[in-house]
Write an enzyme that holds these catalytic residues in place. Structure first.
Site, PDB file in Angstrom:
ATOM      1  N   HIS A   1       0.854  -1.194   0.000  1.00 14.88           N
ATOM      2  CA  HIS A   1       0.000   0.000   0.000  1.00 14.88           C
ATOM      3  C   HIS A   1       0.888   1.241   0.000  1.00 14.88           C
ATOM      4  CE1 HIS A   1       0.658   0.684   4.304  1.00 14.88           C
ATOM      5  NE2 HIS A   1       0.314  -0.581   4.549  1.00 14.88           N
TER       6      HIS A   1
ATOM      7  N   HIS B   1       4.070   1.614   2.189  1.00  9.29           N
ATOM      8  CA  HIS B   1       5.313   0.968   1.742  1.00  9.29           C
ATOM      9  C   HIS B   1       5.968   1.801   0.641  1.00  9.29           C
ATOM     10  CE1 HIS B   1       2.662  -2.534   2.970  1.00  9.29           C
ATOM     11  NE2 HIS B   1       3.603  -2.517   3.876  1.00  9.29           N
TER      12      HIS B   1
ATOM     13  N   CYS C   1       3.465 -10.566  20.055  1.00  5.26           N
ATOM     14  CA  CYS C   1       2.475 -10.167  19.046  1.00  5.26           C
ATOM     15  C   CYS C   1       2.829 -10.842  17.731  1.00  5.26           C
ATOM     16  CB  CYS C   1       2.429  -8.653  18.854  1.00  5.26           C
ATOM     17  SG  CYS C   1       1.374  -8.212  17.428  1.00  5.26           S
TER      18      CYS C   1
ATOM     19  N   CYS D   1       3.366  -8.221  14.787  1.00  9.05           N
ATOM     20  CA  CYS D   1       4.658  -7.504  14.836  1.00  9.05           C
ATOM     21  C   CYS D   1       5.802  -8.505  14.794  1.00  9.05           C
ATOM     22  CB  CYS D   1       4.856  -6.745  16.140  1.00  9.05           C
ATOM     23  SG  CYS D   1       3.697  -5.475  16.549  1.00  9.05           S
TER      24      CYS D   1
ATOM     25  N   CYS E   1      -1.749  -5.751  21.810  1.00 12.16           N
ATOM     26  CA  CYS E   1      -0.651  -5.089  21.107  1.00 12.16           C
ATOM     27  C   CYS E   1      -1.045  -3.636  20.873  1.00 12.16           C
ATOM     28  CB  CYS E   1      -0.390  -5.772  19.764  1.00 12.16           C
ATOM     29  SG  CYS E   1       0.723  -4.798  18.727  1.00 12.16           S
TER      30      CYS E   1
ATOM     31  N   HIS F   1      -1.284  -3.134  16.879  1.00 11.94           N
ATOM     32  CA  HIS F   1      -2.308  -3.839  16.098  1.00 11.94           C
ATOM     33  C   HIS F   1      -3.643  -4.014  16.827  1.00 11.94           C
ATOM     34  CE1 HIS F   1       1.467  -5.081  14.006  1.00 11.94           C
ATOM     35  NE2 HIS F   1       0.718  -4.783  12.977  1.00 11.94           N
TER      36      HIS F   1
ATOM     37  N   LYS G   1      -3.291   5.474  11.320  1.00  6.17           N
ATOM     38  CA  LYS G   1      -2.189   4.972  10.507  1.00  6.17           C
ATOM     39  C   LYS G   1      -2.760   4.161   9.341  1.00  6.17           C
ATOM     40  CE  LYS G   1       1.670   1.809  10.379  1.00  6.17           C
ATOM     41  NZ  LYS G   1       2.210   0.541  10.820  1.00  6.17           N
TER      42      LYS G   1
ATOM     43  N   LYS H   1      -2.693  -2.239   6.545  1.00  4.50           N
ATOM     44  CA  LYS H   1      -3.536  -3.287   5.976  1.00  4.50           C
ATOM     45  C   LYS H   1      -4.479  -3.862   7.023  1.00  4.50           C
ATOM     46  CE  LYS H   1       0.787  -5.545   6.339  1.00  4.50           C
ATOM     47  NZ  LYS H   1       2.057  -5.460   5.693  1.00  4.50           N
TER      48      LYS H   1
HETATM   49  O1  ME8 Z   1       7.740  -4.261   9.609  1.00  9.19           O
HETATM   50  N1  ME8 Z   1       3.075   5.275   6.966  1.00  9.19           N
HETATM   51  O2  ME8 Z   1       7.303  -4.936   7.445  1.00  9.19           O
HETATM   52  P1  ME8 Z   1       5.949  -4.169   7.098  1.00  9.19           P
HETATM   53  C1  ME8 Z   1       4.387   5.291   6.707  1.00  9.19           C
HETATM   54  N2  ME8 Z   1       9.071  -6.814   7.602  1.00  9.19           N
HETATM   55  N3  ME8 Z   1       5.118   4.173   6.473  1.00  9.19           N
HETATM   56  C2  ME8 Z   1       4.472   3.003   6.495  1.00  9.19           C
HETATM   57  C3  ME8 Z   1       3.093   2.911   6.748  1.00  9.19           C
HETATM   58  C4  ME8 Z   1       2.380   4.127   7.000  1.00  9.19           C
HETATM   59  N4  ME8 Z   1       1.080   4.165   7.222  1.00  9.19           N
HETATM   60  N5  ME8 Z   1       2.748   1.619   6.698  1.00  9.19           N
HETATM   61  C5  ME8 Z   1       3.873   0.911   6.406  1.00  9.19           C
HETATM   62  C6  ME8 Z   1       7.983  -4.946   8.632  1.00  9.19           C
HETATM   63  N6  ME8 Z   1       4.915   1.748   6.278  1.00  9.19           N
HETATM   64  C7  ME8 Z   1       9.197  -5.835   8.603  1.00  9.19           C
HETATM   65  C8  ME8 Z   1      10.432  -4.962   8.392  1.00  9.19           C
HETATM   66  S1  ME8 Z   1      13.083  -4.676   8.032  1.00  9.19           S
HETATM   67  C9  ME8 Z   1      14.432  -5.585   8.368  1.00  9.19           C
HETATM   68  C10 ME8 Z   1      11.732  -5.729   8.368  1.00  9.19           C
HETATM   69  C11 ME8 Z   1       6.294   1.363   5.924  1.00  9.19           C
HETATM   70  O3  ME8 Z   1       5.462  -4.765   5.830  1.00  9.19           O
HETATM   71  C12 ME8 Z   1       7.312   1.855   6.949  1.00  9.19           C
HETATM   72  O4  ME8 Z   1       8.578   1.890   6.347  1.00  9.19           O
HETATM   73  O5  ME8 Z   1       5.034  -4.135   8.263  1.00  9.19           O
HETATM   74  C13 ME8 Z   1       7.263   0.740   7.974  1.00  9.19           C
HETATM   75  O6  ME8 Z   1       8.394   0.752   8.828  1.00  9.19           O
HETATM   76  C14 ME8 Z   1       7.216  -0.463   7.075  1.00  9.19           C
HETATM   77  O7  ME8 Z   1       6.387  -0.051   5.969  1.00  9.19           O
HETATM   78  C15 ME8 Z   1       6.656  -1.710   7.740  1.00  9.19           C
HETATM   79  O8  ME8 Z   1       6.452  -2.696   6.753  1.00  9.19           O
END
Ligand code: ME8
Length: 500
Positions: A17, A20, A125, A128, A143, A146, A295, A298
């Site tokens: 989304h 990301h 969690c 997370c 959590c 979430h 925020k 998903k």
């Molecule tokens: O946490 N606003 O993956 P994830 C801004 N796999 N940035 C956002 C956002 C929002 N509303 N939603 C998501 C993970 N992001 C792990 C990370 S790294 C070694 C492993 C972005 O799919 C932001 O960069 O939940 C956040 O930190 C990341 O997506 C979380 O992606």
């Protein structure tokens, strides 16, 4: 000089989304800007495919975790081209090269004496994939991120001796005040460390989907350790036949959202020290994109589909909007109506019109050739420190402020057009010299801002620079006065056409 920038690797438990896309665009702005400055850039992004977040989503969909990864990782990858993201590599943690490098590095951490067997008893969690400490638990053992009930875990695991890094981490934060930015996030990390670090599970016994632990066939590595290591493992196989680790590690900038600060500002440097690597130069923590005050995520379902936004407004418009609307580093609300307004008032009316007016006046009054005369120094005064100022801000990952100072110059050029009124000068033969100066100065100013905007608006800048007769995009061209007059220019189609 080298510049290595990374994004988090995203869970493949759902489609990408705009949240990301946000971090990825930010990294791309930095990568493009640094390339223009002549740096040797490596830009990494990718997907996180192990752990409960993926296992549970796969179960819900009646797929294996690998099948879910194989379905969703390409969706993250497919977003990059339409977003005009210029990454050098896309890592998937299911890559066999990543897995074997994780085993090699964590075996070293084990052999260096930082790992022992113990019993984990506590709250967890699964979204997370986080073992929560007492201070991280919401009301009724939920959590806080979430809003789902935490599970009670009781597992025999191999532990990483995080507590023995208490002092090295305190020293890291004391000696390198810029290690984590913005300051408020560094304070958060320091507060977490200050509570006293507890050892953390390095492996999981009750999970099958992960990187196998080489010294214990019954366990897989805890997903966060596998995932964090991507930033290092990728360098060992991104370019076949080459190991880029010594060229690009430590990373210059790691960009993350504020949800994953503990892992990156606490676990990650400790793990690197334990494995004998340097810690990254900087970690920049941005805020959340909010929709209707929440925020965008998903699990809440309030997400914008980046593919749709690109189709509706163009990738450049999306890239621009993200950093103009929300101050990079802070939380900020976005909305389709906000896109509409910025698109029309700023991109189309301010920048698009400036470009088309400038080029069509040069075509009409000077047969499409920039007059070869001296520049207007008064205007030059407002431009002289612009490239340095922008470079300084981008060095600090101040992507919104950098865009602001560029945009001030776009507005300055529009005021200049109004002040000089070239259409009036054109009516008076005696003012031909003034018209020459005005047109050349406008062409120079327009090129200077466009070279700087290229990191944010790559497609528009490419078109406009070509129309200005410019082949390069090097940073030297961001200087007002970098080019002599005499260049032939062409008109451009509307850069930001009206939308229905
Ligand atoms: O946490 N606003 O993956 P994830 C801004 N796999 N940035 C956002 C956002 C929002 N509303 N939603 C998501 C993970 N992001 C792990 C990370 S790294 C070694 C492993 C972005 O799919 C932001 O960069 O939940 C956040 O930190 C990341 O997506 C979380 O992606």
């Amino acid at each position: 000089m080298t510049f290595y920038v990374t994004t988090p690797i995203f869970y493949v438990n759902a489609a990408p989304h705009l949240g990301h896309a946000y971090t990825t665009i930010a990294a791309d702005v930095m990568a493009r800007h640094m390339r223009a400055r002549g740096e040797d850039v490596f830009f990494l992004t990718g997907t996180d495919e192990h752990g409960e977040p993926v296992v549970q989503a796969a179960e819900r969909e009646g797929l294996t975790p690998r099948e879910l990864g194989d379905r969703n990782a390409p969706r993250f990858k497919a977003l990059l081209e339409p977003l005009l993201v210029s990454n050098d590599f896309f890592i998937r943690t299911s890559d066999p090269e990543h897995e074997s490098k994780v085993q090699e590095i964590l075996q070293r951490v084990h052999d260096n004496g930082h790992v022992y067997k113990g019993l984990y008893e506590g709250w967890y969690c699964p979204r997370c994939a986080d073992f929560k400490t007492e201070s991280e638990i919401g009301p009724d053992n939920t959590c806080p991120i979430h809003h789902i009930p935490l599970t009670r875990e009781h597992e025999e695991n191999w532990f990483f001796a995080l507590s023995s890094f208490q002092e090295p981490l305190e020293r890291l934060f004391a000696e390198r005040p810029d290690f984590v930015r913005p300051q408020v996030r560094a304070n958060e990390a320091k507060a977490f460390i200050g509570q006293g670090l507890r050892d953390v599970s390095l492996t999981r016994a009750n999970l099958k989907w992960g990187v196998p632990v080489p010294w214990d066939a019954d366990q897989v590595f805890y997903v966060w350790f596998d995932a964090l290591l991507n930033y290092v493992t990728a360098l060992s196989y991104a370019r076949p036949g080459e190991d880029l680790t010594s060229t690009f590690w430590p990373a210059s900038y790691q960009l993350i959202g504020k949800d994953i600060i503990k892992f990156h500002a606490v676990y990650w440097p400790a793990l690197l020290i334990a494995a004998g690597y340097e810690v990254p130069e900087r970690l920049f923590v941005h805020g959340y994109l909010l929709m209707q005050g929440e925020k965008m995520s998903k699990s809440l379902g309030n997400v914008l589909d980046p593919f749709q936004v690109i189709e509706q407004f163009s990738a450049d418009a999306l890239r621009f909007y993200c950093f103009r609307e929300v101050s990079f580093g802070q939380d900020g609300s976005i909305s389709p109506a906000g896109f509409e307004t910025r698109y029309e008032t700023e991109l189309a009316n301010e920048y698009g019109n400036l470009a088309s007016r400038t080029l069509s006046m040069i075509a009409r009054y000077r047969d499409g050739v920039v007059p070869d005369v001296a520049l207007d120094e008064t205007l030059g005064h407002d431009f002289f420190d612009l490239p340095d100022r922008v470079a300084e801000l981008i060095d600090g990952a101040e992507l919104t402020q950098a865009l602001d100072v560029i945009w001030e110059r776009v507005r300055r050029l529009n005021r200049y057009v109004e002040e000089r009124a070239p259409w009036q000068l054109a009516r008076d033969e005696r003012r031909a010299g003034d018209l020459d100066v005005t047109l050349r100065s406008l062409a120079e100013g327009l090129r200077a801002v466009t070279v700087l905007l290229a990191a944010y608006l790559p497609a528009t800048a490419e078109k406009l620079l070509a129309a200005l007769g410019e082949r390069g995009t090097g940073y030297a061209l961001a200087r007002y006065g970098a080019r002599d007059g005499g260049t032939a220019v062409t008109k451009v189609d509307q850069l930001f056409p009206k939308r229905d």
